[in-house]
Design a protein around this motif. Structure first.
Motif, mmCIF file in Angstrom:
data_model
loop_
_atom_site.group_PDB
_atom_site.id
_atom_site.type_symbol
_atom_site.label_atom_id
_atom_site.label_comp_id
_atom_site.label_asym_id
_atom_site.label_seq_id
_atom_site.Cartn_x
_atom_site.Cartn_y
_atom_site.Cartn_z
ATOM 1 N N CYS A 77 -2.632 20.725 14.848
ATOM 2 C CA CYS A 77 -4.543 21.341 14.323
ATOM 3 C C CYS A 77 -5.449 20.148 15.042
ATOM 4 C CB CYS A 77 -3.973 21.276 12.595
ATOM 5 S SG CYS A 77 -5.553 21.670 11.788
ATOM 6 N N ARG A 78 -4.650 19.058 14.360
ATOM 7 C CA ARG A 78 -5.567 17.796 14.334
ATOM 8 C C ARG A 78 -6.501 17.596 13.866
ATOM 9 N NH1 ARG A 78 -3.236 16.062 20.619
ATOM 10 N NH2 ARG A 78 -0.937 15.969 20.129
ATOM 11 N N TYR A 79 -6.998 18.697 12.921
ATOM 12 C CA TYR A 79 -8.997 18.112 12.541
ATOM 13 C C TYR A 79 -8.157 16.780 11.507
ATOM 14 C CZ TYR A 79 -12.212 19.530 9.321
ATOM 15 O OH TYR A 79 -13.637 19.632 8.218
ATOM 16 N N CYS A 80 -7.545 16.497 11.365
ATOM 17 C CA CYS A 80 -7.671 14.328 10.369
ATOM 18 C C CYS A 80 -8.001 13.718 11.328
ATOM 19 C CB CYS A 80 -6.928 14.838 9.227
ATOM 20 S SG CYS A 80 -6.731 16.286 8.190
ATOM 21 N N CYS A 93 0.278 19.139 11.635
ATOM 22 C CA CYS A 93 -0.621 18.867 11.972
ATOM 23 C C CYS A 93 -0.882 18.665 13.097
ATOM 24 C CB CYS A 93 -0.403 17.235 10.650
ATOM 25 S SG CYS A 93 -0.587 18.171 9.718
ATOM 26 N N CYS A 135 -6.706 14.051 3.327
ATOM 27 C CA CYS A 135 -6.126 15.133 4.582
ATOM 28 C C CYS A 135 -5.565 16.086 3.122
ATOM 29 C CB CYS A 135 -4.903 13.969 5.509
ATOM 30 S SG CYS A 135 -4.106 13.843 4.772
ATOM 31 N N VAL A 143 0.603 22.922 2.991
ATOM 32 C CA VAL A 143 0.618 21.629 3.781
ATOM 33 C C VAL A 143 -0.107 20.533 2.899
ATOM 34 C CG1 VAL A 143 -0.600 20.684 5.500
ATOM 35 C CG2 VAL A 143 0.068 22.279 6.000
ATOM 36 N N CYS A 159 -7.635 19.668 3.940
ATOM 37 C CA CYS A 159 -6.899 20.677 4.854
ATOM 38 C C CYS A 159 -7.036 22.007 4.433
ATOM 39 C CB CYS A 159 -5.588 19.840 5.186
ATOM 40 S SG CYS A 159 -4.404 20.357 5.352
ATOM 41 N N GLN A 160 -7.382 23.063 5.754
ATOM 42 C CA GLN A 160 -7.383 24.739 5.263
ATOM 43 C C GLN A 160 -6.463 25.015 4.962
ATOM 44 O OE1 GLN A 160 -7.819 22.465 7.664
ATOM 45 N NE2 GLN A 160 -8.047 23.595 9.955
ATOM 46 N N PHE A 161 -5.117 24.307 4.666
ATOM 47 C CA PHE A 161 -3.622 24.849 5.011
ATOM 48 C C PHE A 161 -3.565 24.534 3.777
ATOM 49 C CE2 PHE A 161 -4.222 24.636 9.922
ATOM 50 C CZ PHE A 161 -4.156 25.780 9.651
HETATM 51 S S1 SF4 Z 1 -3.699 18.326 7.012
HETATM 52 FE FE1 SF4 Z 1 -4.539 19.826 7.121
HETATM 53 S S2 SF4 Z 1 -6.028 20.016 7.917
HETATM 54 FE FE2 SF4 Z 1 -5.141 18.154 8.942
HETATM 55 S S3 SF4 Z 1 -4.403 17.489 10.456
HETATM 56 FE FE3 SF4 Z 1 -3.191 18.249 8.852
HETATM 57 S S4 SF4 Z 1 -2.516 20.669 9.073
HETATM 58 FE FE4 SF4 Z 1 -4.778 20.005 9.604
#
Ligand code: SF4
Ligand code: SF4
Length: 385
Positions: free
Chosen positions: A20-23, A17, A57, A71, A61-63
């Motif tokens: 990535c930091r998307y959330c 994460c 999240c 994830v 999450c795309q993962f």
């Molecule tokens: S939960 Fe998934 S989308 Fe959100 S920060 Fe982590 S890896 Fe990225």
């Protein structure tokens, strides 16, 4: 190396994460994570207790599974959080209660109810126990006020002492100091975040529970439970003041303050826990920690039964059922008090502590100089964002 597999997995996810930091706009967990490059057990327990389990999240999450990164932050942090209650429990010898918590809480509740019911049957004349008691002091003909104050006061103060000891261990483990607790700005911010359940909104649209459609239902049920609990506490405190300062004995008329507060609190504490239990039944299995499920259900059911018997007592207090319902109510209240440090109740305390720390860290990040941030003890401040 971490102490448990759940902590190992949380470390792996926080590292993913952090890249990535998307959330980062969803809640407090991700900004707090971004302030760190590496994670100790204490850091992960802090982040886990900061998480409100809104599920956003996972949905965003795309993962998340079936992706090979696998994830699942809400489930992993729920596991870490549930384990953390066992690590910080006081006395340590009682940690096994958290292993089979649902069973332990149910047994203690049943024993407590049985003890009060058969104990009061044994010491009272059946004509008193099953007769109609009305007027000031009616309850104390079943059990004297001094005995009630002694038994419930001892159980309550023991629970408070045990939770303070548990909180001390949590606070030390996450690397915090006493000074942070005396910082009024951080404490006030944490109180506002707690009272609004700010991080249970999935970053705005609501909480994800049974599917990918967000709603505010879980937040509403949490609010009803939270405020219901404090209204009931206010009712008991007011009744104590009435008794000792004004010399007025319970039961009080329906329009009197202790009854009004208790009735409103009791209604909240019936609807809130019932809604939370329903939400837990419907919750997507991918979001929950199966091992912690019985603990959550037992605690919520206990709250529900305490308030249901309290409301029944209000309705039936002038009937021959009063003695029986009073024994049931006192049994559940006593069981609730002595299990408070060994049940899901502690999540509120650790979460509040985590919010205080987060408020401190967030302020430090907005300080104009890194030296001030360092003075507040924030790891990797500025460098992590
Ligand atoms: S939960 Fe998934 S989308 Fe959100 S920060 Fe982590 S890896 Fe990225
Ligand atoms: S479940 Fe909600 S509160 Fe927990 S980390 Fe994810 S977005 Fe934050």
């Amino acid at each position: 190396m971490h102490a448990t597999k759940a902590l190992e997995e949380a470390d792996r996810l926080m590292t993913v994460c952090n890249s990535c930091r998307y959330c980062e706009g969803l809640c407090a967990v991700f900004p707090a994570m971004e302030m760190r490059r590496a994670f100790t057990d204490g850091d992960l327990n802090y982040l886990a207790n900061l998480c409100h389990s809104c599920g956003a999240c996972y949905t965003d999450c795309q993962f998340s599974p079936p992706h090979e990164f696998n994830v699942n932050v809400p489930q992993t942090l729920a596991k870490v959080r549930n384990d953390s209650y066992k690590f910080y429990v006081w006395p340590r010898a009682l940690a096994p209660i958290f292993e089979r918590n649902g069973l332990a809480i149910s047994l203690i509740a049943a024993l407590s109810v049985g003890l009060f019911f058969f104990g009061l049957m044994a010491i009272n004349d059946p004509a008193v126990m099953f007769g109609v008691q009305t007027g000031p002091g009616a309850f104390y003909r079943i059990m004297s006020h001094n005995a009630m104050a002694g038994v419930f006061g001892a159980a309550f103060f023991y629970a408070i002492a045990a939770m303070i000891m548990g909180f001390r261990m949590f606070w030390r483990d996450i690397g915090e100091t006493r000074e942070t607790l005396t910082n009024s700005v951080s404490v006030w911010q944490a109180m506002k975040d707690t009272m609004a359940l700010r991080y249970l909104d999935g970053g705005g649209p609501g909480c994800f529970n049974e599917d990918d459609r967000p709603t505010d239902r879980r937040r509403l049920y949490h609010h009803l439970t939270f405020y219901g609990f404090f209204l009931c506490l206010a009712a008991t405190s007011t009744a104590t003041l009435y008794h000792y300062l004004l010399g007025m004995q319970a039961p009080y008329p329906w329009y009197d303050l202790p009854v009004v507060l208790g009735t409103l609190g009791g209604i909240g504490l019936v609807i809130g826990p019932a809604g939370l239990m329903w939400a837990k039944v419907k919750r997507d299995p991918a979001l929950r920690d199966e091992n912690g499920r019985s603990m959550e259900m037992a605690f919520t059911a206990m709250l529900f039964l305490v308030s249901l018997t309290g409301l029944l007592l209000l309705v039936l207090r002038a009937t021959p059922a009063m003695g029986t319902v009073l024994a049931l109510h006192m049994g559940f209240v006593f069981g609730f008090f002595i299990t408070m440090p060994y049940s899901k109740f502690v999540h509120g305390i650790y979460r509040f502590g985590a919010l205080i720390r987060y408020a401190k860290e967030r302020r430090a990040l907005h300080e104009p100089t890194p030296s001030k941030a360092r003075a507040l003890g924030v790891p990797d401040a500025k460098a992590g964002i």
